[in-house]
Design a protein around this motif. Structure first.
Motif, PDB file in Angstrom:
ATOM      1  N   SER A   1      51.180  32.858  42.066  1.00 42.29           N
ATOM      2  CA  SER A   1      50.121  32.135  42.902  1.00 42.29           C
ATOM      3  C   SER A   1      50.152  32.602  44.159  1.00 42.29           C
ATOM      4  N   GLN A   2      49.157  32.394  44.873  1.00 43.42           N
ATOM      5  CA  GLN A   2      48.892  33.006  46.246  1.00 43.42           C
ATOM      6  C   GLN A   2      50.022  31.783  47.180  1.00 43.42           C
ATOM      7  N   GLU A   3      50.261  30.695  46.523  1.00 43.35           N
ATOM      8  CA  GLU A   3      50.979  29.799  47.401  1.00 43.35           C
ATOM      9  C   GLU A   3      52.474  29.837  47.306  1.00 43.35           C
ATOM     10  N   ASN A   4      52.818  30.847  46.155  1.00 40.51           N
ATOM     11  CA  ASN A   4      54.310  30.882  45.833  1.00 40.51           C
ATOM     12  C   ASN A   4      54.935  31.863  46.782  1.00 40.51           C
ATOM     13  N   HIS A   5      55.200  31.622  47.983  1.00 44.38           N
ATOM     14  CA  HIS A   5      55.610  32.543  49.050  1.00 44.38           C
ATOM     15  C   HIS A   5      56.845  33.077  48.453  1.00 44.38           C
ATOM     16  N   ARG A   6      57.847  32.022  48.204  1.00 51.57           N
ATOM     17  CA  ARG A   6      59.147  32.510  47.849  1.00 51.57           C
ATOM     18  C   ARG A   6      59.296  33.516  46.686  1.00 51.57           C
ATOM     19  N   SER A   7      58.533  33.468  45.653  1.00 54.89           N
ATOM     20  CA  SER A   7      58.514  34.605  44.495  1.00 54.89           C
ATOM     21  C   SER A   7      57.825  35.550  45.150  1.00 54.89           C
ATOM     22  N   GLN A   8      56.830  35.608  46.106  1.00 58.71           N
ATOM     23  CA  GLN A   8      56.279  36.663  46.720  1.00 58.71           C
ATOM     24  C   GLN A   8      57.493  37.587  47.544  1.00 58.71           C
ATOM     25  N   ALA A   9      58.334  36.933  48.218  1.00 59.66           N
ATOM     26  CA  ALA A   9      59.269  37.543  48.875  1.00 59.66           C
ATOM     27  C   ALA A   9      60.358  38.201  48.122  1.00 59.66           C
ATOM     28  N   THR A  10      60.693  37.271  46.908  1.00 57.53           N
ATOM     29  CA  THR A  10      61.626  38.022  46.079  1.00 57.53           C
ATOM     30  C   THR A  10      61.104  39.283  45.458  1.00 57.53           C
TER      31      THR A  10
END
Length: 166
Positions: A129-138
């Motif tokens: 999701s666009q809000e899941n910044h932690r997963s994006q960084a991972t």
């Protein structure tokens, strides 16, 4: 399938993991970022393991796997076959008390290595999701590149990432 890292054993899900899946899939972060999968009791968890994970492994040769630390399940990491994606999708989740310790990075690296080197997969996608910044960084730390957002069949806009075999 069983993968070993410095701290983790990543293995196929089994029926005995039902209490773990029930707990994980009802955490606040799971519901917020992945969604309610209607796993509300032990029987639902067993059905999920059988119908989603074991079946996926049999049909596709891959699935989400249980990450264990000292034999205790702490999260999941593996590949998912989504009908709307051409390539397998890397999925992961941790029990909240284990976040921030590099476990997803460690498991993701092992899963991707196995996919590319042992399973012959040439590309892996990941969505978040666009809000899941932690997963994006991972995903970025695992070497994924962000592509254009896509819409899922349920009309949800998600970010799409890809990693190709080197």
């Amino acid at each position: 399938m069983e993968l070993h890292t410095d701290r983790l054993v990543i293995r196929n899900a089994e029926i005995i993991d039902a209490p773990f899946f029930l707990k994980l899939m009802n955490t606040e972060t799971w519901i917020e970022h992945i969604g309610d999968r209607s796993i509300h009791d032990h029987k639902d968890a067993i059905n999920y393991i059988e119908s989603s994970l074991i079946t996926s492994h049999q049909q596709n040769g891959f699935a989400l796997h249980v990450m264990t630390l000292n034999k205790a399940p702490i999260g999941i990491c593996g590949l998912i076959k989504r009908d709307y994606l051409e390539y397998p999708d890397l999925g992961f989740a941790l029990l909240p008390e284990y976040t921030g310790n590099g476990f997803i990075q460690e498991a993701g690296t092992a899963v991707l290595h196995s996919a590319f080197e042992k399973s012959g997969i040439s590309k892996v996608f990941a969505i978040t999701s666009q809000e899941n910044h932690r997963s994006q960084a991972t995903l970025m730390s695992l070497g994924f590149e962000e592509l254009n957002p896509i819409k899922t069949p349920d009309n949800q806009e998600v970010l799409l990432f890809e990693k190709q075999k080197k």
